[in-house]
Design a protein around this motif. Structure first.
Motif, PDB file in Angstrom:
ATOM      1  N   SER A   1      19.684  50.488 -19.259  1.00  0.00           N
ATOM      2  CA  SER A   1      19.266  49.480 -20.244  1.00  0.00           C
ATOM      3  C   SER A   1      20.147  48.254 -20.077  1.00  0.00           C
ATOM      4  O   SER A   1      21.229  48.323 -19.476  1.00  0.00           O
ATOM      5  N   GLU A   2      19.702  47.118 -20.596  1.00  0.00           N
ATOM      6  CA  GLU A   2      20.511  45.905 -20.525  1.00  0.00           C
ATOM      7  C   GLU A   2      21.363  45.815 -21.783  1.00  0.00           C
ATOM      8  O   GLU A   2      22.586  45.711 -21.714  1.00  0.00           O
ATOM      9  N   HIS A   3      20.729  45.886 -22.958  1.00  0.00           N
ATOM     10  CA  HIS A   3      21.508  45.969 -24.195  1.00  0.00           C
ATOM     11  C   HIS A   3      22.085  47.374 -24.307  1.00  0.00           C
ATOM     12  O   HIS A   3      21.515  48.329 -23.756  1.00  0.00           O
TER      13      HIS A   3
ATOM     14  N   SER B   1      19.571  34.718 -23.994  1.00  0.00           N
ATOM     15  CA  SER B   1      19.059  34.078 -22.767  1.00  0.00           C
ATOM     16  C   SER B   1      18.162  35.035 -21.982  1.00  0.00           C
ATOM     17  O   SER B   1      18.079  36.223 -22.293  1.00  0.00           O
ATOM     18  N   LEU B   2      17.555  34.495 -20.928  1.00  0.00           N
ATOM     19  CA  LEU B   2      16.957  35.364 -19.914  1.00  0.00           C
ATOM     20  C   LEU B   2      18.095  36.167 -19.299  1.00  0.00           C
ATOM     21  O   LEU B   2      19.218  35.673 -19.195  1.00  0.00           O
ATOM     22  N   THR B   3      17.804  37.374 -18.856  1.00  0.00           N
ATOM     23  CA  THR B   3      18.862  38.200 -18.249  1.00  0.00           C
ATOM     24  C   THR B   3      18.842  38.113 -16.725  1.00  0.00           C
ATOM     25  O   THR B   3      19.578  38.827 -16.055  1.00  0.00           O
TER      26      THR B   3
ATOM     27  N   SER C   1      14.903  34.241 -28.264  1.00  0.00           N
ATOM     28  CA  SER C   1      15.228  34.973 -29.490  1.00  0.00           C
ATOM     29  C   SER C   1      14.967  36.437 -29.166  1.00  0.00           C
ATOM     30  O   SER C   1      13.834  36.829 -28.890  1.00  0.00           O
ATOM     31  N   TRP C   2      16.023  37.249 -29.177  1.00  0.00           N
ATOM     32  CA  TRP C   2      15.897  38.657 -28.833  1.00  0.00           C
ATOM     33  C   TRP C   2      15.621  39.494 -30.071  1.00  0.00           C
ATOM     34  O   TRP C   2      16.247  39.293 -31.115  1.00  0.00           O
ATOM     35  N   ILE C   3      14.697  40.440 -29.923  1.00  0.00           N
ATOM     36  CA  ILE C   3      14.392  41.410 -30.973  1.00  0.00           C
ATOM     37  C   ILE C   3      14.364  42.762 -30.267  1.00  0.00           C
ATOM     38  O   ILE C   3      13.515  42.984 -29.397  1.00  0.00           O
TER      39      ILE C   3
HETATM   40  O1  1SD Z   1      14.069  39.551 -15.985  1.00  0.00           O
HETATM   41  C1  1SD Z   1      13.038  38.805 -16.539  1.00  0.00           C
HETATM   42  C2  1SD Z   1      12.399  37.973 -15.446  1.00  0.00           C
HETATM   43  O2  1SD Z   1      11.821  38.828 -14.502  1.00  0.00           O
HETATM   44  C3  1SD Z   1      11.364  37.090 -16.026  1.00  0.00           C
HETATM   45  O3  1SD Z   1      10.305  37.888 -16.469  1.00  0.00           O
HETATM   46  C4  1SD Z   1      11.963  36.328 -17.162  1.00  0.00           C
HETATM   47  C5  1SD Z   1      10.930  35.534 -17.875  1.00  0.00           C
HETATM   48  O4  1SD Z   1      10.726  34.405 -17.138  1.00  0.00           O
HETATM   49  O5  1SD Z   1      12.526  37.172 -18.118  1.00  0.00           O
HETATM   50  C6  1SD Z   1      13.554  37.925 -17.647  1.00  0.00           C
HETATM   51  S1  1SD Z   1      14.176  38.834 -19.030  1.00  0.00           S
HETATM   52  O6  1SD Z   1      15.199  38.023 -19.701  1.00  0.00           O
HETATM   53  O7  1SD Z   1      13.080  39.198 -19.900  1.00  0.00           O
HETATM   54  N1  1SD Z   1      14.866  40.120 -18.485  1.00  0.00           N
END
Ligand code: 1SD
Ligand code: ZN
Length: 269
Positions: free
Chosen positions: A111-113, A204-206, A215-217
């Motif tokens: 997982s990322e979080h 942010s985007l990861t 905005s993360w949920i």
């Molecule tokens: O990792 C994704 C990336 O593949 C792309 O979908 C992006 C949206 O443009 O989002 C990231 S993430 O922050 O949702 N992991």
């Protein structure tokens, strides 16, 4: 074995800061750890309105692609207007663009979080864009309040997840980067957890370009899928069919980032 080298070391997080300085200097990067110290618990609706997520009952012929960094399912344009995410911490209405997943080399991480420093085996991301302020995903992706990503943890278990199997059973059709297939029929509601308690924060985007637009949920309750279903993810190639140095996507998550004074809310239902 060359095919078992993790992309983490070739094109992954440790290589990003050079090309994307925000990876090192950003003040609202994702993912983060959720823990007792950094979360404010909101037990009632006094802080946020109820979170509303609406998806079509079933979607037919959903395109799934091997992006080279994993699999991604794109929402067909004729269904996009039947989706929305609003309420909760969001001041606007958001539409679903795509969903994808992050995982690790085994079920100990992925997982990322993280929750109190603990990883889940994988994490699904449902990527939405703000349709009140922007015309499309691309425009929204780089702007504050542009995106809302719904995160769902995957926990490995002994029981096969039937709805999720509609995704995992199709992965063998898209082994290489650029490959595409169609999922005949799926219901997004059936792959979301029942309990809707969530953490939320501004991040942010990861993955590059790491825009600070999300905005993360993230739902607290994981969905449970069989270990063998997650094993299917690690069979995907990071490289195209023609590549002379094939690599597999055995690890595609970004490690947690500093909070930098941000507040995190936990909304309990
Ligand atoms: O990792 C994704 C990336 O593949 C792309 O979908 C992006 C949206 O443009 O989002 C990231 S993430 O922050 O949702 N992991
Ligand atoms: Zn993601």
């Amino acid at each position: 074995l060359i095919d078992s080298i993790s992309i983490y070391f070739s094109t992954g997080p440790i290589t990003w800061a050079k090309k994307y300085p925000i990876a090192a200097t950003g003040q609202r990067q994702s993912p983060i750890d959720f823990n007792g110290e950094n979360c404010t618990v909101c037990k009632d609706s006094s802080v946020f309105k109820p979170l509303e997520a609406k998806y079509p009952l079933v979607i037919n012929q959903l395109k799934m692609v091997n992006s080279g960094n994993g699999w991604r399912v794109d929402i067909p344009s004729d269904y996009v207007n039947d989706t929305f995410l609003k309420g909760g911490p969001l001041q606007h209405k958001y539409r679903l663009e795509q969903f994808h997943c992050h995982w690790g080399k085994n079920c100990e991480s992925g997982s990322e979080h993280t929750v109190n420093g603990k990883y889940y085996a994988a994490e699904l991301h449902f990527v939405h864009w703000n349709c009140d302020l922007f015309n499309n995903f691309k425009e929204a992706a780089k702007e504050d309040k542009g995106l809302a990503v719904l995160g769902v943890f995957l926990e490995s278990s002994e029981i096969k997840h039937e709805e999720f199997e509609k995704i995992t059973s199709m992965l063998k059709e898209i082994p290489y980067k650029g490959d595409e297939t169609f999922i005949p029929r799926i219901s997004i509601d059936n792959i979301l957890p029942k309990n809707r308690s969530y953490w939320t924060y501004e991040g942010s985007l990861t993955t590059p370009p790491l825009y600070e637009s999300v905005s993360w949920i993230v739902f607290k309750e994981p969905i449970r899928v069989h270990e063998t279903q997650i094993d299917e993810f690690r069979k995907l190639f990071h490289t195209s069919k023609e590549s002379k140095e094939p690599l597999k996507v055995i690890e595609n998550y970004r490690p947690v980032q500093p909070l930098c004074g941000r507040s995190v809310a936990f909304v309990e239902y």
